[in-house]
Write a protein that holds these residues in place. Structure first.
Motif, PDB file in Angstrom:
ATOM      1  N   ALA A  30      26.345 -49.377  34.364  1.00 35.00           N
ATOM      2  CA  ALA A  30      26.032 -49.146  35.771  1.00 35.00           C
ATOM      3  C   ALA A  30      26.348 -47.708  36.157  1.00 35.00           C
ATOM      4  O   ALA A  30      27.309 -47.112  35.669  1.00 35.00           O
ATOM      5  N   PRO A  31      25.531 -47.111  37.035  1.00 28.05           N
ATOM      6  CA  PRO A  31      25.843 -45.760  37.501  1.00 28.05           C
ATOM      7  C   PRO A  31      27.136 -45.775  38.290  1.00 28.05           C
ATOM      8  O   PRO A  31      27.518 -46.801  38.853  1.00 28.05           O
ATOM      9  N   PRO A  32      27.853 -44.631  38.328  1.00 28.75           N
ATOM     10  CA  PRO A  32      29.124 -44.614  39.038  1.00 28.75           C
ATOM     11  C   PRO A  32      28.912 -44.946  40.508  1.00 28.75           C
ATOM     12  O   PRO A  32      27.955 -44.498  41.124  1.00 28.75           O
ATOM     13  N   SER A  33      29.824 -45.740  41.051  1.00 25.93           N
ATOM     14  CA  SER A  33      29.722 -46.090  42.469  1.00 25.93           C
ATOM     15  C   SER A  33      30.188 -44.912  43.301  1.00 25.93           C
ATOM     16  O   SER A  33      30.871 -44.022  42.835  1.00 25.93           O
ATOM     17  N   GLY A  34      29.814 -44.922  44.545  1.00 20.20           N
ATOM     18  CA  GLY A  34      30.168 -43.825  45.435  1.00 20.20           C
ATOM     19  C   GLY A  34      31.621 -43.857  45.845  1.00 20.20           C
ATOM     20  O   GLY A  34      32.058 -43.015  46.619  1.00 20.20           O
ATOM     21  N   GLY A  35      32.411 -44.820  45.345  1.00 16.84           N
ATOM     22  CA  GLY A  35      33.780 -44.966  45.800  1.00 16.84           C
ATOM     23  C   GLY A  35      34.757 -43.963  45.223  1.00 16.84           C
ATOM     24  O   GLY A  35      35.727 -43.614  45.868  1.00 16.84           O
ATOM     25  N   GLY A  36      34.539 -43.482  44.001  1.00 18.49           N
ATOM     26  CA  GLY A  36      35.511 -42.593  43.374  1.00 18.49           C
ATOM     27  C   GLY A  36      35.198 -41.129  43.612  1.00 18.49           C
ATOM     28  O   GLY A  36      34.060 -40.764  43.909  1.00 18.49           O
ATOM     29  N   PRO A  37      36.210 -40.281  43.458  1.00 16.64           N
ATOM     30  CA  PRO A  37      35.984 -38.842  43.649  1.00 16.64           C
ATOM     31  C   PRO A  37      35.159 -38.248  42.511  1.00 16.64           C
ATOM     32  O   PRO A  37      35.199 -38.740  41.385  1.00 16.64           O
ATOM     33  N   THR A  38      34.396 -37.230  42.833  1.00 14.52           N
ATOM     34  CA  THR A  38      33.615 -36.530  41.825  1.00 14.52           C
ATOM     35  C   THR A  38      34.010 -35.061  41.832  1.00 14.52           C
ATOM     36  O   THR A  38      34.581 -34.560  42.797  1.00 14.52           O
ATOM     37  N   VAL A  39      33.709 -34.374  40.729  1.00 16.12           N
ATOM     38  CA  VAL A  39      33.986 -32.943  40.622  1.00 16.12           C
ATOM     39  C   VAL A  39      32.763 -32.253  40.048  1.00 16.12           C
ATOM     40  O   VAL A  39      31.994 -32.852  39.299  1.00 16.12           O
ATOM     41  N   GLU A  40      32.591 -30.998  40.427  1.00 15.38           N
ATOM     42  CA  GLU A  40      31.486 -30.202  39.897  1.00 15.38           C
ATOM     43  C   GLU A  40      32.026 -29.369  38.739  1.00 15.38           C
ATOM     44  O   GLU A  40      33.001 -28.634  38.901  1.00 15.38           O
ATOM     45  N   VAL A  41      31.393 -29.502  37.569  1.00 20.83           N
ATOM     46  CA  VAL A  41      31.861 -28.818  36.362  1.00 20.83           C
ATOM     47  C   VAL A  41      30.686 -28.253  35.575  1.00 20.83           C
ATOM     48  O   VAL A  41      29.569 -28.754  35.673  1.00 20.83           O
ATOM     49  N   PRO A  42      30.936 -27.217  34.755  1.00 21.98           N
ATOM     50  CA  PRO A  42      29.884 -26.725  33.864  1.00 21.98           C
ATOM     51  C   PRO A  42      29.738 -27.670  32.677  1.00 21.98           C
ATOM     52  O   PRO A  42      30.727 -28.132  32.119  1.00 21.98           O
ATOM     53  N   VAL A  43      28.479 -27.954  32.296  1.00 21.94           N
ATOM     54  CA  VAL A  43      28.186 -28.877  31.207  1.00 21.94           C
ATOM     55  C   VAL A  43      27.209 -28.196  30.252  1.00 21.94           C
ATOM     56  O   VAL A  43      26.315 -27.461  30.675  1.00 21.94           O
ATOM     57  N   VAL A  44      27.390 -28.443  28.963  1.00 23.01           N
ATOM     58  CA  VAL A  44      26.510 -27.867  27.950  1.00 23.01           C
ATOM     59  C   VAL A  44      25.125 -28.509  28.085  1.00 23.01           C
ATOM     60  O   VAL A  44      24.999 -29.733  28.107  1.00 23.01           O
ATOM     61  N   ALA A  45      24.084 -27.674  28.171  1.00 30.98           N
ATOM     62  CA  ALA A  45      22.718 -28.162  28.345  1.00 30.98           C
ATOM     63  C   ALA A  45      21.989 -28.362  27.022  1.00 30.98           C
ATOM     64  O   ALA A  45      21.082 -29.188  26.926  1.00 30.98           O
ATOM     65  N   ARG A  46      22.349 -27.604  26.011  1.00 30.61           N
ATOM     66  CA  ARG A  46      21.701 -27.706  24.704  1.00 30.61           C
ATOM     67  C   ARG A  46      22.724 -27.322  23.641  1.00 30.61           C
ATOM     68  O   ARG A  46      23.736 -26.701  23.942  1.00 30.61           O
ATOM     69  N   ARG A  47      22.464 -27.673  22.393  1.00 32.49           N
ATOM     70  CA  ARG A  47      23.405 -27.400  21.307  1.00 32.49           C
ATOM     71  C   ARG A  47      23.666 -25.901  21.216  1.00 32.49           C
ATOM     72  O   ARG A  47      22.745 -25.088  21.262  1.00 32.49           O
ATOM     73  N   VAL A  48      24.959 -25.544  21.079  1.00 31.06           N
ATOM     74  CA  VAL A  48      25.374 -24.149  20.940  1.00 31.06           C
ATOM     75  C   VAL A  48      26.271 -24.064  19.711  1.00 31.06           C
ATOM     76  O   VAL A  48      27.284 -24.754  19.627  1.00 31.06           O
ATOM     77  N   ALA A  49      25.900 -23.209  18.766  1.00 28.87           N
ATOM     78  CA  ALA A  49      26.685 -23.056  17.543  1.00 28.87           C
ATOM     79  C   ALA A  49      27.899 -22.167  17.794  1.00 28.87           C
ATOM     80  O   ALA A  49      27.851 -21.256  18.631  1.00 28.87           O
ATOM     81  N   ALA A  50      28.973 -22.423  17.067  1.00 24.34           N
ATOM     82  CA  ALA A  50      30.165 -21.577  17.154  1.00 24.34           C
ATOM     83  C   ALA A  50      29.770 -20.133  16.884  1.00 24.34           C
ATOM     84  O   ALA A  50      28.959 -19.858  16.008  1.00 24.34           O
ATOM     85  N   GLY A  51      30.332 -19.217  17.681  1.00 22.54           N
ATOM     86  CA  GLY A  51      30.031 -17.797  17.520  1.00 22.54           C
ATOM     87  C   GLY A  51      28.874 -17.321  18.370  1.00 22.54           C
ATOM     88  O   GLY A  51      28.597 -16.130  18.430  1.00 22.54           O
ATOM     89  N   THR A  52      28.198 -18.229  19.063  1.00 19.45           N
ATOM     90  CA  THR A  52      27.054 -17.881  19.902  1.00 19.45           C
ATOM     91  C   THR A  52      27.524 -17.518  21.304  1.00 19.45           C
ATOM     92  O   THR A  52      28.379 -18.196  21.875  1.00 19.45           O
ATOM     93  N   THR A  53      26.945 -16.459  21.863  1.00 18.14           N
ATOM     94  CA  THR A  53      27.246 -16.090  23.244  1.00 18.14           C
ATOM     95  C   THR A  53      26.428 -16.992  24.168  1.00 18.14           C
ATOM     96  O   THR A  53      25.213 -17.123  24.000  1.00 18.14           O
TER      97      THR A  53
END
Length: 181
Positions: A30-53
């Motif tokens: 089930a999708p998260p209910s509106g009852g709990g707190p949420t936070v805005e965070v950066p999330v990886v959008a695509r695979r990034v190899a170690a050493g990549t800028t």
């Protein structure tokens, strides 16, 4: 065997097990209910190899349930930083998993990066592998991390106390790399 020939008790058992499984799994899907707190965070959008800028296309901002975000510090501005390890889509970009631009991000604490020119007999190495640095028939630095490889040589991380001796041996053309397991 056609469904019409399956004994009724087997059908009832299968339906009961399926229903029980659904009731157990449904809350997790089930999708998260509106009852709990949420936070805005950066999330990886695509695979990034170690050493990549990281570039803008590598990171998106997402609002997640606070309980789904790791306790570690999220990276406030990850674009322009270098991935210390492989990053996978959907993971929160944590400050500990990225570092300053370039090879410095991959250096362990107390280590120095040195480039060893490619020589005949150098095994094919890749970033992330381990290598022993040999000179004058002995191991000068065991188990050094390979940071980068190009046509001219291999950049390795060596402990700071060993860096001057390794640099001198490199200048004398007396360093050989040996793939470590």
């Amino acid at each position: 065997m056609p469904l019409s020939q399956v004994p009724l008790p087997r059908i009832l058992v299968a339906l009961a097990l399926g229903g029980a499984t659904f009731l157990v799994v449904r809350p997790a899907l089930a999708p998260p209910s509106g009852g709990g707190p949420t936070v805005e965070v950066p999330v990886v959008a695509r695979r990034v190899a170690a050493g990549t800028t990281l570039v803008a296309a590598d990171v998106v901002t997402a609002r997640l349930p606070a309980q789904a975000v790791p306790d570690a510090e999220a990276a406030p501005t990850p674009v322009g930083s270098t991935a210390r390890v492989d990053l996978v889509p959907g993971e929160v970009v944590l400050a500990a998993r990225i570092g300053p631009r370039g090879l410095a991000a991959l250096l362990p604490a107390g280590a120095r990066a040195l480039a060893v020119p490619r020589a005949a007999g150098t095994p094919p190495l890749e970033p992330g592998q381990r290598t022993d640095l040999l000179s004058a028939g002995r191991v000068v630095v065991p188990d050094a991390a390979v940071l980068a490889v190009d046509d001219s040589g291999t950049t390795v991380a060596v402990p700071e106390p060993a860096a001057p001796a390794v640099a001198e041996a490199i200048a004398a053309g007396a360093v050989t790399l040996s793939l470590a397991g």
